[in-house]
Design a protein around this motif. Structure first.
Motif, mmCIF file in Angstrom:
data_model
loop_
_atom_site.group_PDB
_atom_site.id
_atom_site.type_symbol
_atom_site.label_atom_id
_atom_site.label_comp_id
_atom_site.label_asym_id
_atom_site.label_seq_id
_atom_site.Cartn_x
_atom_site.Cartn_y
_atom_site.Cartn_z
ATOM 1 N N PHE A 282 0.826 -1.209 0.000
ATOM 2 C CA PHE A 282 0.000 0.000 0.000
ATOM 3 C C PHE A 282 0.861 1.260 0.000
ATOM 4 N N GLY A 283 1.960 1.233 0.747
ATOM 5 C CA GLY A 283 2.881 2.366 0.716
ATOM 6 C C GLY A 283 3.490 2.554 -0.663
ATOM 7 N N TRP A 284 3.821 1.420 -1.323
ATOM 8 C CA TRP A 284 4.393 1.499 -2.662
ATOM 9 C C TRP A 284 3.393 2.088 -3.641
ATOM 10 N N ILE A 291 -0.994 9.058 -4.267
ATOM 11 C CA ILE A 291 -2.397 8.924 -3.886
ATOM 12 C C ILE A 291 -2.621 9.512 -2.490
ATOM 13 N N ALA A 292 -3.654 10.314 -2.353
ATOM 14 C CA ALA A 292 -3.996 10.918 -1.071
ATOM 15 C C ALA A 292 -4.465 9.853 -0.087
ATOM 16 N N GLU A 293 -4.239 10.097 1.194
ATOM 17 C CA GLU A 293 -4.629 9.148 2.229
ATOM 18 C C GLU A 293 -6.117 8.822 2.182
ATOM 19 N N ARG A 294 -6.947 9.824 2.000
ATOM 20 C CA ARG A 294 -8.399 9.592 1.978
ATOM 21 C C ARG A 294 -8.799 8.687 0.819
ATOM 22 N N GLU A 295 -8.069 8.800 -0.313
ATOM 23 C CA GLU A 295 -8.354 7.950 -1.468
ATOM 24 C C GLU A 295 -7.932 6.510 -1.188
ATOM 25 N N MET A 296 -6.792 6.333 -0.548
ATOM 26 C CA MET A 296 -6.349 4.992 -0.169
ATOM 27 C C MET A 296 -7.377 4.327 0.735
ATOM 28 N N LEU A 297 -7.862 5.060 1.720
ATOM 29 C CA LEU A 297 -8.802 4.509 2.704
ATOM 30 C C LEU A 297 -10.165 4.206 2.100
ATOM 31 N N LYS A 298 -10.490 4.857 0.997
ATOM 32 C CA LYS A 298 -11.786 4.649 0.351
ATOM 33 C C LYS A 298 -11.706 3.647 -0.794
ATOM 34 N N ALA A 343 -1.882 8.922 11.343
ATOM 35 C CA ALA A 343 -1.524 8.972 9.928
ATOM 36 C C ALA A 343 -1.330 7.554 9.382
ATOM 37 N N LEU A 344 -1.888 7.322 8.213
ATOM 38 C CA LEU A 344 -1.706 6.054 7.526
ATOM 39 C C LEU A 344 -0.392 6.041 6.768
ATOM 40 N N LEU A 345 -0.123 7.125 6.072
ATOM 41 C CA LEU A 345 1.077 7.257 5.238
ATOM 42 C C LEU A 345 2.062 8.192 5.920
ATOM 43 N N THR A 346 3.289 7.717 6.081
ATOM 44 C CA THR A 346 4.297 8.548 6.741
ATOM 45 C C THR A 346 5.446 8.838 5.799
#
Length: 346
Positions: A282-284, A291-298, A343-346
């Motif tokens: 997912f980080g890759w 990709i924005a965090e909100r887009e990843m989570l959705k 934070a999901l993405l660091t």
């Protein structure tokens, strides 16, 4: 019946009935592995029988689910690594069933292709059987459709159909309340949702399927074909031990869209994004596509494939008993929707 004519045959039109019969014979041992209490008859008939009383139910409610594998199949077809997409097919159906509180009982598959390649089809269906074994349901029937002109050479499609049961009055969700704890069960990777975006990101990266995986072992194609995790056995054990109020299978729509499906009106959830490690895939992907965090989570499960909503006083015992990588990721709160902190993405 007249003899002596050498006219056009069904095989001339591209359909090989003998190959279909050979496939049925080849997969019978795999299907037999999946037999469970209640199985009456399996492959070969015009229909398959299942005995609910034989399965141990006295006042059952039936639950049905159907799904596919989506464009993850494209990677399997392009790489030739088809052995595990059958597990995905089963998982996408039975993981949904258990969220209703149901035990999966039996499964049927639909496999369609332009020209039947017996060895390839057998590997796919043997994967389906393996998924059924892992989730305790019987593979009791299906359909293999050879349809010349409908699919390009080598292409195929899959659909699955699962039926489960529960005793009347034991359905989920039930009893969800403010203060319930959210237990997140780790995913095995991307599972089987979001692969149209996955494939676009691989294209952007410039890597081929056989390239070294940038976030793990083996090739990139093999890593992205990691099968969907089956949550049936631990989830059923947790339900039977008491304290589980709801289960949410994190599929298309990610955490943002799927968790609210099991929360009653007036209740939402707060999730701590730092409560679990984000798998490398997912980080890759987030990095490749910015990709924005909100887009990843959705879009993706982001490392959490199933959420159990449990009574607070049962959370510790259930987390230990689930037998999976389990994380305490948040709580049910008053309000609507899912709110995130950390934070999901660091």
């Amino acid at each position: 019946m007249s003899e002596g004519r050498n006219g056009v045959t069904y095989a001339d039109a591209g359909v090989d009935i003998d190959a279909g019969n050979a496939l049925v014979e080849r997969i019978k041992p795999a299907a037999k592995r999946t037999n469970r209490p209640g199985t009456v008859s399996g492959l070969g008939g015009f229909g398959a029988l299942f005995d609910l009383k034989g399965a141990g139910y006295s006042d059952p409610i039936l639950v049905a689910a159907t799904d596919g594998v989506g464009t993850k199949l494209r990677i399997a077809i392009d790489t030739g690594h088809v052995a595990t997409v059958g597990i995905d097919l089963v998982a996408m159906c039975v993981n949904d069933l258990v969220c209703q509180g149901a035990e999966p009982l039996f499964f049927l598959d639909y496999f369609a292709t332009g020209k039947l390649e017996t060895a390839t089809a057998a590997r796919i269906i043997e994967g389906i059987a393996e998924g059924c074994v892992q989730s305790g349901c019987a593979l009791i029937g299906g359909e293999t459709a050879e349809m010349p002109g409908m699919y390009p050479p080598g292409d195929f499609d899959l659909a699955g159909f699962a039926v489960g049961a529960m005793e009347r009055g034991t359905d989920l969700p039930q009893g969800v309340r403010d203060g319930d704890v959210l237990l997140g069960l780790a995913s095995s990777g991307v599972h089987s949702n979001g692969y149209s975006l996955v494939r676009r990101l691989v294209e952007i990266s410039g890597l081929g399927w056989e390239a070294d995986c940038p976030f793990g072992e083996g090739s990139l194609g093999e890593a992205l074909l990691t099968p969907t995790k089956l949550y049936v056995r631990p989830a059923l054990a947790a339900i039977r031990s008491g304290g589980v109020h709801a289960l949410a299978h994190i599929t298309g729509g990610g955490l943002t869209e799927n968790l609210p499906r099991v929360l009653p009106e007036g209740l939402g959830a707060e999730i701590d994004l730092s409560a679990w490690p984000l798998p490398g895939v997912f980080g890759w992907m987030a990095g490749v596509g910015d990709i924005a965090e909100r887009e990843m989570l959705k879009t993706f499960n982001c490392g959490i494939g199933m959420i159990a909503v449990v009574a607070a006083d049962r959370a510790e015992a259930l987390a230990e008993g689930l037998g999976e990588a389990v994380f305490r990721i948040g709580t049910v709160t008053a309000g609507q929707g899912v709110r995130y902190r950390g934070a999901l993405l660091t």
